[in-house]
Motif scaffolding. Structure first.
Motif, short mmCIF file in Angstrom:
data_model
loop_
_atom_site.label_atom_id
_atom_site.label_comp_id
_atom_site.label_asym_id
_atom_site.label_seq_id
_atom_site.Cartn_x
_atom_site.Cartn_y
_atom_site.Cartn_z
N LYS A 1 -47.21 5.36 6.69
CA LYS A 1 -48.06 5.31 7.87
C LYS A 1 -47.53 6.23 8.95
N TYR A 2 -46.98 7.37 8.55
CA TYR A 2 -46.30 8.26 9.49
C TYR A 2 -47.18 8.63 10.68
N ALA A 3 -48.34 9.19 10.42
CA ALA A 3 -49.18 9.67 11.52
C ALA A 3 -49.64 8.53 12.41
N MET A 4 -50.07 7.44 11.76
CA MET A 4 -50.59 6.30 12.52
C MET A 4 -49.49 5.69 13.38
N HIS A 5 -48.29 5.54 12.80
CA HIS A 5 -47.20 4.92 13.54
C HIS A 5 -46.74 5.82 14.68
N CYS A 6 -46.72 7.15 14.44
CA CYS A 6 -46.26 8.04 15.50
C CYS A 6 -47.14 7.92 16.74
N GLN A 7 -48.44 7.85 16.55
CA GLN A 7 -49.34 7.70 17.69
C GLN A 7 -49.18 6.32 18.31
N ALA A 8 -49.00 5.32 17.44
CA ALA A 8 -48.80 3.96 17.96
C ALA A 8 -47.51 3.87 18.77
N GLU A 9 -46.46 4.57 18.30
CA GLU A 9 -45.19 4.58 19.03
C GLU A 9 -45.36 5.20 20.40
N LYS A 10 -46.06 6.33 20.45
CA LYS A 10 -46.27 7.00 21.73
C LYS A 10 -47.02 6.09 22.69
N ASN A 11 -48.05 5.43 22.18
CA ASN A 11 -48.82 4.52 23.02
C ASN A 11 -47.95 3.36 23.50
N ARG A 12 -47.08 2.87 22.60
CA ARG A 12 -46.21 1.76 22.94
C ARG A 12 -45.21 2.16 24.02
N LEU A 13 -44.60 3.33 23.86
CA LEU A 13 -43.60 3.79 24.82
C LEU A 13 -44.21 4.00 26.21
N MET A 14 -45.47 4.40 26.24
CA MET A 14 -46.13 4.62 27.53
C MET A 14 -46.31 3.33 28.32
N GLN A 15 -46.22 2.19 27.61
CA GLN A 15 -46.39 0.90 28.28
C GLN A 15 -45.08 0.34 28.84
N VAL A 16 -43.96 0.99 28.52
CA VAL A 16 -42.65 0.44 28.88
C VAL A 16 -42.37 0.60 30.37
N GLU A 17 -41.91 -0.47 30.97
CA GLU A 17 -41.45 -0.46 32.37
C GLU A 17 -39.98 -0.85 32.38
N ILE A 18 -39.15 -0.13 33.11
CA ILE A 18 -37.74 -0.47 33.22
C ILE A 18 -37.44 -0.87 34.67
N LYS A 19 -36.77 -2.00 34.84
CA LYS A 19 -36.45 -2.50 36.17
C LYS A 19 -35.10 -3.19 36.15
N LYS A 20 -34.58 -3.49 37.34
CA LYS A 20 -33.33 -4.24 37.45
C LYS A 20 -33.58 -5.67 36.98
N VAL B 1 -33.68 -4.11 32.44
CA VAL B 1 -34.48 -4.60 31.32
C VAL B 1 -35.68 -3.68 31.11
N ALA B 2 -36.08 -3.55 29.84
CA ALA B 2 -37.31 -2.84 29.49
C ALA B 2 -38.37 -3.88 29.17
N LEU B 3 -39.55 -3.70 29.75
CA LEU B 3 -40.63 -4.67 29.56
C LEU B 3 -41.91 -3.99 29.08
N ILE B 4 -42.67 -4.74 28.30
CA ILE B 4 -44.04 -4.39 27.96
C ILE B 4 -44.89 -5.63 28.24
N ASN B 5 -45.88 -5.47 29.07
CA ASN B 5 -46.74 -6.60 29.47
C ASN B 5 -45.91 -7.76 30.02
N GLN B 6 -44.90 -7.41 30.83
CA GLN B 6 -44.03 -8.39 31.51
C GLN B 6 -43.13 -9.17 30.55
N LYS B 7 -43.02 -8.73 29.31
CA LYS B 7 -42.13 -9.36 28.34
C LYS B 7 -40.93 -8.45 28.09
#
Length: 275
Positions: free
Chosen positions: A125-144, A179-185
């Motif tokens: 699933k190389y192509a599909m996962h690569c796009q999914a990874e990019k989309n996932r990383l764009m959701q990451v928030e880093i905070k104290k 911490v790194a969060l996605i959707n506050q998790k």
């Protein structure tokens, strides 16, 4: 539990076998179809029937599409012939991370967390996962980090076999703790400390289900951006994925602490100087 792990996404064909707590590792630059014959040959030598496998773990990329296609096809064939055989998929974001020992370690984490897939779902699933990874990383928030993040950090420590409890983590809130969060998790965190002109990286941990897509590297780069000019860390000499990441980011080995860890392995001390 009897486990077979397969990887053919890089230059080497890799397989790792755990049978009744005994291990066999193979890493060789050869064609995937030839290496699969080596697997069958080895099982015959130890008088083990492939039907007795409990789990097969497959590296689905990124990397060689042909290699991942061959090993997933082999895995699906075994699964169709053995209804009890379960499978887990492993996704790597850097080819140089892959070693037989590491792929077995990740497979066991996936098994522990019941991350199983059906035979019909098992495919490159190389192509599909690569796009999914990019989309996932764009959701990451880093905070104290704050007190409310600690319970989720403890869960990450438990599933990644880190001996940190809530009290220890709470003590680190006064130091460098993001911490790194996605959707506050919370999906990962990094801990360190600062002196006048130096910083020390103490720990990076990423939720098992989020590993392999760049969260750890994102946390490391954020830590570096906030750190003092000289950044030190120590890492187990056998932790090749971490060492590869640190080398990629620009850390250099400066010394070795012999027999530093409880298992007798050495600690490698590394330094990065910010320009």
């Amino acid at each position: 539990m009897n486990i077979l792990c397969l990887s053919a996404s890089g230059d080497d064909f890799i397989f790792a076998i755990e049978i009744k707590n005994k291990h066999f590792y193979y890493c060789k630059q050869t064609r995937s179809d030839i290496a699969l014959v080596e697997i069958e040959k080895y099982f015959k030598e130890i008088n083990f029937n492939l039907q007795d496998l409990d789990v097969i773990a497959v590296d689905i990329g990124p990397g060689s599409f042909t290699g991942t296609r061959v090993v997933t096809g082999f895995a699906k064939g075994l699964m169709f012939g053995n209804s009890k055989l379960k499978a887990v998929e492993i996704l790597f974001n850097k080819l140089k991370e892959i070693t037989p020992q590491y792929i077995l370690k990740i497979a066991k984490q996936k098994i522990k967390n019941n991350c199983f897939v059906k035979a019909e779902e098992l495919s490159p699933k190389y192509a599909m996962h690569c796009q999914a990874e990019k989309n996932r990383l764009m959701q990451v928030e880093i905070k104290k980090a704050c007190v409310n993040d600690l319970d989720e950090c403890v869960l990450i420590c438990n599933e990644t076999n880190l001996n940190w409890n809530k009290t220890q983590l709470e003590q680190e809130l006064k130091n460098v703790f993001y911490v790194a969060l996605i959707n506050q998790k919370v999906i990962g965190f990094v801990i360190g400390n600062n002196t006048i002109d130096e910083s020390e990286l103490c720990l990076i941990a990423v939720k098992t289900s989020e590993q392999g897509i760049g969260i750890g590297e994102m946390l490391l780069n954020y830590f570096i951006s906030q750190a003092n000019p000289k950044i030190f860390l120590e890492v187990n000499e056998n932790n090749y994925p971490a060492k590869n990441l640190y080398n990629k980011i620009g850390f250099k080995q400066i010394s070795v602490r012999n027999k530093y860890y409880s298992d007798g392995s050495n600690a490698v001390v590394m330094l990065k100087e910010k320009k």
